[in-house]
Design a protein around this motif. Structure first.
Motif, PDB file in Angstrom:
ATOM      1  N   PHE A 135      -6.970   5.577  -3.356  1.00  0.00           N
ATOM      2  CA  PHE A 135      -5.609   5.427  -3.500  1.00  0.00           C
ATOM      3  C   PHE A 135      -5.232   4.803  -4.862  1.00  0.00           C
ATOM      4  O   PHE A 135      -4.137   4.921  -5.162  1.00  0.00           O
ATOM      5  CB  PHE A 135      -4.957   4.310  -2.374  1.00  0.00           C
ATOM      6  CG  PHE A 135      -6.082   3.291  -2.253  1.00  0.00           C
ATOM      7  CD1 PHE A 135      -5.329   2.006  -3.191  1.00  0.00           C
ATOM      8  CD2 PHE A 135      -6.728   2.907  -1.355  1.00  0.00           C
ATOM      9  CE1 PHE A 135      -6.111   0.976  -2.950  1.00  0.00           C
ATOM     10  CE2 PHE A 135      -7.468   1.626  -1.395  1.00  0.00           C
ATOM     11  CZ  PHE A 135      -7.431   0.694  -2.264  1.00  0.00           C
ATOM     12  N   CYS A 136      -5.888   4.356  -5.688  1.00  0.00           N
ATOM     13  CA  CYS A 136      -5.498   3.522  -6.904  1.00  0.00           C
ATOM     14  C   CYS A 136      -5.662   4.009  -8.101  1.00  0.00           C
ATOM     15  O   CYS A 136      -6.467   4.785  -8.278  1.00  0.00           O
ATOM     16  CB  CYS A 136      -6.664   2.240  -6.689  1.00  0.00           C
ATOM     17  SG  CYS A 136      -6.103   1.003  -7.980  1.00  0.00           S
ATOM     18  N   VAL A 142      -5.498   2.152 -10.992  1.00  0.00           N
ATOM     19  CA  VAL A 142      -5.886   1.249 -11.948  1.00  0.00           C
ATOM     20  C   VAL A 142      -7.087   1.832 -12.896  1.00  0.00           C
ATOM     21  O   VAL A 142      -6.971   1.673 -14.130  1.00  0.00           O
ATOM     22  CB  VAL A 142      -6.474  -0.099 -11.330  1.00  0.00           C
ATOM     23  CG1 VAL A 142      -7.212  -0.799 -12.231  1.00  0.00           C
ATOM     24  CG2 VAL A 142      -5.302  -0.964 -10.804  1.00  0.00           C
ATOM     25  N   THR A 172      -9.619 -10.709  -8.968  1.00  0.00           N
ATOM     26  CA  THR A 172      -9.530 -10.425  -7.577  1.00  0.00           C
ATOM     27  C   THR A 172     -11.116 -10.127  -7.350  1.00  0.00           C
ATOM     28  O   THR A 172     -11.815  -9.615  -8.118  1.00  0.00           O
ATOM     29  CB  THR A 172      -8.873  -9.324  -7.215  1.00  0.00           C
ATOM     30  OG1 THR A 172      -7.391  -9.447  -7.306  1.00  0.00           O
ATOM     31  CG2 THR A 172      -8.984  -8.920  -5.823  1.00  0.00           C
ATOM     32  N   HIS A 232     -13.897  -7.980  -4.971  1.00  0.00           N
ATOM     33  CA  HIS A 232     -14.034  -6.575  -3.998  1.00  0.00           C
ATOM     34  C   HIS A 232     -14.992  -7.243  -3.049  1.00  0.00           C
ATOM     35  O   HIS A 232     -16.103  -7.710  -3.366  1.00  0.00           O
ATOM     36  CB  HIS A 232     -14.615  -5.454  -4.841  1.00  0.00           C
ATOM     37  CG  HIS A 232     -14.553  -4.376  -4.042  1.00  0.00           C
ATOM     38  ND1 HIS A 232     -15.363  -4.146  -3.157  1.00  0.00           N
ATOM     39  CD2 HIS A 232     -13.926  -3.218  -4.256  1.00  0.00           C
ATOM     40  CE1 HIS A 232     -15.228  -2.729  -2.713  1.00  0.00           C
ATOM     41  NE2 HIS A 232     -14.149  -2.310  -3.318  1.00  0.00           N
ATOM     42  N   PRO A 278      -9.195  -8.602  -0.954  1.00  0.00           N
ATOM     43  CA  PRO A 278      -8.408  -7.755  -0.296  1.00  0.00           C
ATOM     44  C   PRO A 278      -9.337  -7.027   0.834  1.00  0.00           C
ATOM     45  O   PRO A 278     -10.684  -6.301   0.375  1.00  0.00           O
ATOM     46  CB  PRO A 278      -8.023  -6.803  -1.450  1.00  0.00           C
ATOM     47  CG  PRO A 278      -7.804  -7.645  -2.548  1.00  0.00           C
ATOM     48  CD  PRO A 278      -9.136  -8.691  -2.363  1.00  0.00           C
ATOM     49  N   ASP A 287      -4.985  -8.562   0.508  1.00  0.00           N
ATOM     50  CA  ASP A 287      -4.255  -7.255   0.344  1.00  0.00           C
ATOM     51  C   ASP A 287      -4.575  -6.578   1.536  1.00  0.00           C
ATOM     52  O   ASP A 287      -5.613  -6.162   1.745  1.00  0.00           O
ATOM     53  CB  ASP A 287      -4.299  -6.579  -0.878  1.00  0.00           C
ATOM     54  CG  ASP A 287      -4.224  -7.234  -2.048  1.00  0.00           C
ATOM     55  OD1 ASP A 287      -3.436  -8.421  -2.080  1.00  0.00           O
ATOM     56  OD2 ASP A 287      -4.412  -6.813  -3.168  1.00  0.00           O
ATOM     57  N   ILE A 336      -3.068  -2.384   3.044  1.00  0.00           N
ATOM     58  CA  ILE A 336      -2.254  -1.225   2.976  1.00  0.00           C
ATOM     59  C   ILE A 336      -2.056  -0.565   4.370  1.00  0.00           C
ATOM     60  O   ILE A 336      -2.934  -0.340   5.283  1.00  0.00           O
ATOM     61  CB  ILE A 336      -2.967  -0.133   2.120  1.00  0.00           C
ATOM     62  CG1 ILE A 336      -3.285  -0.641   0.655  1.00  0.00           C
ATOM     63  CG2 ILE A 336      -2.136   1.340   1.935  1.00  0.00           C
ATOM     64  CD1 ILE A 336      -3.816   0.325  -0.387  1.00  0.00           C
ATOM     65  N   PHE A 365       1.042  -3.778   1.908  1.00  0.00           N
ATOM     66  CA  PHE A 365       2.096  -2.666   1.326  1.00  0.00           C
ATOM     67  C   PHE A 365       2.132  -1.431   1.923  1.00  0.00           C
ATOM     68  O   PHE A 365       0.993  -1.105   2.644  1.00  0.00           O
ATOM     69  CB  PHE A 365       1.362  -2.284  -0.172  1.00  0.00           C
ATOM     70  CG  PHE A 365       1.276  -3.565  -0.885  1.00  0.00           C
ATOM     71  CD1 PHE A 365       2.011  -4.223  -1.677  1.00  0.00           C
ATOM     72  CD2 PHE A 365      -0.323  -4.044  -1.147  1.00  0.00           C
ATOM     73  CE1 PHE A 365       1.762  -5.239  -2.392  1.00  0.00           C
ATOM     74  CE2 PHE A 365      -0.573  -5.076  -1.751  1.00  0.00           C
ATOM     75  CZ  PHE A 365       0.477  -5.642  -2.556  1.00  0.00           C
ATOM     76  N   LYS A 366       3.151  -0.700   2.048  1.00  0.00           N
ATOM     77  CA  LYS A 366       2.859   0.834   2.513  1.00  0.00           C
ATOM     78  C   LYS A 366       2.267   1.596   1.366  1.00  0.00           C
ATOM     79  O   LYS A 366       2.457   1.391   0.148  1.00  0.00           O
ATOM     80  CB  LYS A 366       4.456   1.329   2.539  1.00  0.00           C
ATOM     81  CG  LYS A 366       5.261   0.982   3.502  1.00  0.00           C
ATOM     82  CD  LYS A 366       6.503   1.562   3.510  1.00  0.00           C
ATOM     83  CE  LYS A 366       7.461   1.406   2.221  1.00  0.00           C
ATOM     84  NZ  LYS A 366       8.665   2.130   2.126  1.00  0.00           N
ATOM     85  N   SER A 410       1.252   4.293  -1.198  1.00  0.00           N
ATOM     86  CA  SER A 410       2.153   5.009  -2.129  1.00  0.00           C
ATOM     87  C   SER A 410       1.291   5.858  -2.731  1.00  0.00           C
ATOM     88  O   SER A 410       0.480   5.488  -3.322  1.00  0.00           O
ATOM     89  CB  SER A 410       2.823   3.816  -3.115  1.00  0.00           C
ATOM     90  OG  SER A 410       3.351   4.376  -4.104  1.00  0.00           O
ATOM     91  N   ARG A 447      -0.063   8.048  -5.683  1.00  0.00           N
ATOM     92  CA  ARG A 447       0.086   7.957  -6.906  1.00  0.00           C
ATOM     93  C   ARG A 447      -0.699   9.204  -7.561  1.00  0.00           C
ATOM     94  O   ARG A 447      -1.827   9.609  -7.302  1.00  0.00           O
ATOM     95  CB  ARG A 447      -1.003   6.722  -7.532  1.00  0.00           C
ATOM     96  CG  ARG A 447      -0.707   5.445  -6.761  1.00  0.00           C
ATOM     97  CD  ARG A 447       0.716   4.983  -7.424  1.00  0.00           C
ATOM     98  NE  ARG A 447       2.021   5.438  -6.922  1.00  0.00           N
ATOM     99  CZ  ARG A 447       3.017   5.163  -7.786  1.00  0.00           C
ATOM    100  NH1 ARG A 447       2.900   4.792  -9.026  1.00  0.00           N
ATOM    101  NH2 ARG A 447       4.095   6.169  -7.509  1.00  0.00           N
TER     102      ARG A 447
HETATM  103  N1  SAM Z   1      -8.920  -4.938  -7.433  1.00  0.00           N
HETATM  104  C1  SAM Z   1      -8.377  -5.222  -6.309  1.00  0.00           C
HETATM  105  C2  SAM Z   1      -9.283  -4.910  -5.371  1.00  0.00           C
HETATM  106  O1  SAM Z   1      -9.854  -4.010  -5.169  1.00  0.00           O
HETATM  107  O2  SAM Z   1      -8.929  -5.521  -3.998  1.00  0.00           O
HETATM  108  C3  SAM Z   1      -6.882  -4.783  -6.113  1.00  0.00           C
HETATM  109  C4  SAM Z   1      -6.144  -4.405  -7.508  1.00  0.00           C
HETATM  110  S1  SAM Z   1      -4.577  -3.462  -6.952  1.00  0.00           S
HETATM  111  C5  SAM Z   1      -3.757  -3.604  -8.531  1.00  0.00           C
HETATM  112  C6  SAM Z   1      -3.700  -4.598  -5.937  1.00  0.00           C
HETATM  113  C7  SAM Z   1      -3.423  -4.064  -4.700  1.00  0.00           C
HETATM  114  O3  SAM Z   1      -2.525  -3.004  -4.658  1.00  0.00           O
HETATM  115  C8  SAM Z   1      -4.419  -3.463  -3.804  1.00  0.00           C
HETATM  116  O4  SAM Z   1      -5.264  -4.388  -3.302  1.00  0.00           O
HETATM  117  C9  SAM Z   1      -3.920  -2.672  -2.978  1.00  0.00           C
HETATM  118  O5  SAM Z   1      -3.739  -3.370  -1.764  1.00  0.00           O
HETATM  119  C10 SAM Z   1      -2.533  -2.261  -3.505  1.00  0.00           C
HETATM  120  N2  SAM Z   1      -2.528  -0.846  -3.878  1.00  0.00           N
HETATM  121  C11 SAM Z   1      -3.166  -0.292  -4.881  1.00  0.00           C
HETATM  122  N3  SAM Z   1      -3.021   0.970  -4.915  1.00  0.00           N
HETATM  123  C12 SAM Z   1      -1.838   1.192  -3.933  1.00  0.00           C
HETATM  124  C13 SAM Z   1      -1.252   2.419  -3.496  1.00  0.00           C
HETATM  125  N4  SAM Z   1      -1.333   3.751  -3.915  1.00  0.00           N
HETATM  126  N5  SAM Z   1      -0.315   2.263  -2.617  1.00  0.00           N
HETATM  127  C14 SAM Z   1      -0.095   1.053  -2.047  1.00  0.00           C
HETATM  128  N6  SAM Z   1      -0.603  -0.149  -2.047  1.00  0.00           N
HETATM  129  C15 SAM Z   1      -1.471  -0.026  -3.066  1.00  0.00           C
END
Ligand code: SAM
Ligand code: SF4
Length: 447
Positions: A164-165, A167, A237, A239, A264, A304, A306, A335-336, A338, A340
């Protein structure tokens, strides 16, 4: 010559807050001073986040607000951070009055980019990734910061590629700084009056990967623990997959390491964790939490989560709620999901309907609000040492600070207490903070 002024607007996580601080320090070094008034600014920088859709949209509305400033005063307008990295030249095409797009690795060359704009009037976009890690170099403050706590980046980027990420795409691959540099930076900050550092990285437990002969993250904590003048250490954070036994043990061994971990979990369902590509199970997460609580019973745990990830059915969501009930987190950032652009999950076919996501989020947040309040209420009557950070936002008569477990405590007191550890009796609990009063023991009162 009149001093130039910069206004920086920041969205997103602590990493972004810290990047904004770094940009400000760099700019101060070349003649800028910070202003909190946009109309005074010669340069406006919007430091952006694209982890979710909502903060990404804020960038465009912020840019809309600065169009007039550009027309009336010729202010230089720039976008930094994850949206800048992701959109690059497209941002310049879309916003004709935008002067600068500066990616996540280009922060140290900000002065050169500004000079180019000022001298040639060119619009500039710099979004290359710096393979040598030059973007991680410390930008040390040259005068006392007037701040009790400071962030210190120990690593940037991420190799996990959760489905989902965004980053890993906008911050690049995992890169750690040398422990020598980090320790020097923390020593310098302690000499400048900083009492607490928060070590930053997307996955701090992966610290040292790729640096030959480098120490582990727990060893780094142990060395920072020895630094004179520093009172508290935090990190974020971690993992869950990489939370080692050595790190768990550090909570009982290192006096300066605060009893709080942000871990998270994202979902309580193994089916969803698998498609998220998180590399741990519900059971292994629960085991890590029980291990942490065994070694350090007072540890505060936040996380965190989702909701509405593709394929999340009612049963999966119930497993997330069950995990929350079982663990009783001190607080939760939820968070909902989202989608990307460019991530794998955005291509999944079984996306969850927006209304279902919204309802699940409201339900989860309602449950967690109760838990957080109960946890805070359980602290009423206790005396705790609060590291005072400064004036409270709520009242001029109050100061604000935090417990070692990272809970905010407001109490009546003088601003001169900033940087002091003050014994405070907790008198009232709210969902997001505590109220207290300075505790003077009978013995002290009789003096
Ligand atoms: N590196 C951290 C980890 O793995 O736990 C998290 C970093 S991320 C910038 C922060 C949080 O944003 C995540 O833990 C996740 O819950 C939320 N997040 C990241 N991508 C997302 C997405 N596509 N939709 C919703 N929440 C998201
Ligand atoms: Fe994103 Fe996963 Fe890396 Fe965290 S570990 S930054 S959620 S890819």
């Amino acid at each position: 010559m009149q001093q130039k002024r910069v206004y920086i607007e920041t969205y997103g996580c602590q990493m972004n807050e810290h990047d904004s601080e770094r940009m400000l320090r760099i700019l101060e070094g070349c003649g800028y001073a910070e202003t909190k008034e946009t109309k005074e600014a010669d340069l406006v920088l919007i430091n952006t986040c694209s982890v979710r859709e909502k903060p990404e949209h804020k960038v465009y509305s912020a840019l809309g607000r600065y169009k007039r400033l550009k027309e009336e005063k010729g202010t230089i307008i720039g976008v930094a951070g994850c949206v800048a990295q992701q959109e690059g030249e497209r941002l310049l095409d879309r916003i004709p009055y935008l002067d600068l797009v500066i990616g996540t690795h280009a922060v140290p060359i900000l002065p050169q980019l500004l000079e180019k704009i000022e001298v040639s009037g060119e619009r500039v976009c710099e979004t290359g990734f710096d393979q040598n890690g030059g973007y991680l170099k410390a930008i040390l403050p040259q005068k006392p910061l007037g701040k009790v706590k400071s962030y210190v980046t120990i690593m940037q980027g991420c190799d996990h590629f959760c489905s989902f990420c965004i980053v890993p795409y906008v911050r690049g691959r995992e890169k750690s700084r040398s422990s020598r540099e980090i320790i020097e930076e923390v020593k310098h900050l302690a000499e400048m009056g900083v009492k607490e550092v928060c070590l930053l990285g997307q996955n701090v437990n992966g610290y040292g990967k790729g640096l030959e002969g480098e120490i582990s993250f727990p060893e780094l904590l142990s060395r920072i623990n020895e630094i004179d003048g520093l009172q508290r250490i935090r990190f974020t954070t971690s993992h869950p997959r990489d939370l080692s036994e050595e790190l768990v043990q550090a909570f009982s061994k290192l006096p300066k390491l605060c009893e709080h971990i942000h871990l998270p979990f994202q979902s309580g369902s193994d089916k969803i964790l698998k498609t998220m590509h998180r590399d741990y199970t519900r059971e292994s997460y629960l085991e890590k939490i029980s291990r942490l609580r065994k070694i350090c019973p007072q540890v505060a745990i936040t996380a965190d989560a989702i909701v509405g990830f593709p394929g999340e059915e009612e049963d999966d969501f119930d497993l997330t709620l069950d995990l929350i009930h079982r663990i009783q987190f001190d607080d939760l950032f939820s968070f909902k999901y989202s989608p990307r652009k460019g991530t794998r999950a955005a291509q999944f076919q079984d996306q969850v309907n927006e209304k279902v996501k919204q309802d699940r989020l409201a339900k989860l947040q309602g449950i967690q609000k109760e838990i957080t309040l109960q946890k805070n209420q359980a602290l009423v009557g206790y005396i705790d040492k609060i590291l005072v950070e400064g004036q409270s936002k709520q009242s001029d008569r109050d100061v604000t600070g935090r417990t070692r477990s990272n809970k905010i405590v407001n109490f009546e007191g003088d601003l001169g207490l900033a940087g002091e550890l003050v014994p405070v009796r907790i008198t009232k609990a709210y969902p997001h903070s505590l109220r207290g009063e300075i505790y003077t023991s009978t013995w002290m009162r009789s003096l």
